[in-house]
Design a protein around this motif. Structure first.
Motif, PDB file in Angstrom:
ATOM      1  N   ARG A  66       0.835  -1.212   0.000  1.00  0.00           N
ATOM      2  CA  ARG A  66       0.000   0.000   0.000  1.00  0.00           C
ATOM      3  C   ARG A  66       0.860   1.249   0.000  1.00  0.00           C
ATOM      4  NH1 ARG A  66      -3.922  -0.325   4.877  1.00  0.00           N
ATOM      5  NH2 ARG A  66      -2.138  -1.270   5.877  1.00  0.00           N
ATOM      6  N   SER A  67       0.255   2.349  -0.391  1.00  0.00           N
ATOM      7  CA  SER A  67       0.933   3.643  -0.356  1.00  0.00           C
ATOM      8  C   SER A  67       0.814   4.265   1.024  1.00  0.00           C
ATOM      9  CB  SER A  67       0.334   4.593  -1.393  1.00  0.00           C
ATOM     10  OG  SER A  67       0.679   4.167  -2.688  1.00  0.00           O
ATOM     11  N   LEU A  68       1.752   5.123   1.319  1.00  0.00           N
ATOM     12  CA  LEU A  68       1.747   5.933   2.526  1.00  0.00           C
ATOM     13  C   LEU A  68       1.381   7.336   2.076  1.00  0.00           C
ATOM     14  CD1 LEU A  68       2.468   5.837   5.550  1.00  0.00           C
ATOM     15  CD2 LEU A  68       4.802   6.374   4.912  1.00  0.00           C
ATOM     16  N   VAL A  69       0.249   7.861   2.543  1.00  0.00           N
ATOM     17  CA  VAL A  69      -0.266   9.143   2.075  1.00  0.00           C
ATOM     18  C   VAL A  69      -0.191  10.169   3.200  1.00  0.00           C
ATOM     19  CG1 VAL A  69      -2.244  10.353   1.073  1.00  0.00           C
ATOM     20  CG2 VAL A  69      -1.794   7.961   0.446  1.00  0.00           C
ATOM     21  N   LEU A  70       0.481  11.287   2.916  1.00  0.00           N
ATOM     22  CA  LEU A  70       0.611  12.373   3.888  1.00  0.00           C
ATOM     23  C   LEU A  70      -0.459  13.423   3.629  1.00  0.00           C
ATOM     24  CD1 LEU A  70       4.495  12.738   3.786  1.00  0.00           C
ATOM     25  CD2 LEU A  70       3.101  11.400   5.400  1.00  0.00           C
ATOM     26  N   VAL A  71      -1.185  13.779   4.686  1.00  0.00           N
ATOM     27  CA  VAL A  71      -2.227  14.796   4.600  1.00  0.00           C
ATOM     28  C   VAL A  71      -1.944  15.869   5.637  1.00  0.00           C
ATOM     29  CG1 VAL A  71      -3.915  13.088   3.779  1.00  0.00           C
ATOM     30  CG2 VAL A  71      -3.831  13.641   6.216  1.00  0.00           C
ATOM     31  N   GLY A  72      -2.507  17.047   5.449  1.00  0.00           N
ATOM     32  CA  GLY A  72      -2.339  18.127   6.411  1.00  0.00           C
ATOM     33  C   GLY A  72      -2.331  19.475   5.724  1.00  0.00           C
TER      34      GLY A  72
ATOM     35  N   LEU B 123      -8.309   6.308   2.746  1.00  0.00           N
ATOM     36  CA  LEU B 123      -8.500   5.463   3.926  1.00  0.00           C
ATOM     37  C   LEU B 123      -8.707   3.994   3.565  1.00  0.00           C
ATOM     38  CD1 LEU B 123     -10.774   7.802   6.081  1.00  0.00           C
ATOM     39  CD2 LEU B 123      -8.348   7.264   6.457  1.00  0.00           C
ATOM     40  N   ASP B 124      -9.363   3.738   2.433  1.00  0.00           N
ATOM     41  CA  ASP B 124      -9.638   2.355   2.030  1.00  0.00           C
ATOM     42  C   ASP B 124      -8.407   1.628   1.493  1.00  0.00           C
ATOM     43  OD1 ASP B 124     -12.293   2.661   2.717  1.00  0.00           O
ATOM     44  OD2 ASP B 124     -13.007   2.885   0.650  1.00  0.00           O
ATOM     45  N   SER B 125      -7.495   2.361   0.855  1.00  0.00           N
ATOM     46  CA  SER B 125      -6.439   1.690   0.094  1.00  0.00           C
ATOM     47  C   SER B 125      -5.021   2.026   0.519  1.00  0.00           C
ATOM     48  CB  SER B 125      -6.580   2.054  -1.390  1.00  0.00           C
ATOM     49  OG  SER B 125      -7.865   1.750  -1.850  1.00  0.00           O
TER      50      SER B 125
END
Length: 181
Positions: free
Chosen positions: A11-17, A101-103
């Motif tokens: 899976r990918s690691l996704v940064l939000v903010g 959130l799902d992937s």
């Protein structure tokens, strides 16, 4: 580092903010340590559109931009695994947030407003700040966006320390939780 990569399980690691929190800078360092590709979603959007984000906002408006942003982020997630830095408003969109959130594994990089103001004041390329007081805009955005960011899988604080420290905090947070990423 290898433990975290194994835990990602493809899976990918996704940064939000918020804008200015360091998603792109931290993301590049994370990707390097994990031997994964790094993708800045804003750069991918500009490439797909053939124009700068500020031009998209100016010519077509924010809602048009957000629709394109959703499509690009969904594509990036599907192409993963990678470390993906999203734009500040991406996680606010219900469809984009649910896709992440799902992937993927999502991490909210959070920072004190004063740190964000200092960082965004150094450059003048953010459409939402054009001709406005950065502190006022960031406080308003944080009030609206923080409840959405709080839905991310994890939260890590970004401060005025070197970005490597934030990277270390991300690894420590993930490993301490012994998550099955």
């Amino acid at each position: 580092m290898n433990h975290v990569k194994k835990l990602l399980n493809g899976r990918s690691l996704v940064l939000v903010g918020m804008m200015g929190v360091g998603k792109s800078t931290v993301g590049r360092r994370l990707a390097k340590k994990l031997s994964l590709p790094f993708v800045d979603a804003d750069e991918a959007i500009e490439e797909a559109a053939g124009m700068h984000i500020s031009e998209i906002f100016e010519n077509f408006g924010e809602s048009y931009f957000r629709e394109g942003e959703t499509r690009v982020i969904q594509r990036l997630i599907a192409e993963g695994p990678a470390v993906i830095a999203t734009g500040g408003g991406a996680f606010i969109n219900d469809i984009t947030r649910q896709s992440i959130l799902d992937s993927s594994l999502s991490i909210w990089l959070n920072a004190d407003i004063n740190i964000l103001v200092d960082r965004v004041s150094r450059r003048n390329h953010r459409p939402l700040l054009h001709g406005k007081d950065p502190e006022t805009v960031l406080r308003d955005l944080a009030e609206k966006r923080d409840p959405f960011y709080a839905k991310a899988d994890y939260m890590v604080m970004s401060n005025n320390a070197p970005h490597e420290r934030t990277v270390s905090e991300i690894f420590a947070t993930l490993l301490a939780d012994k998550i099955e990423i």
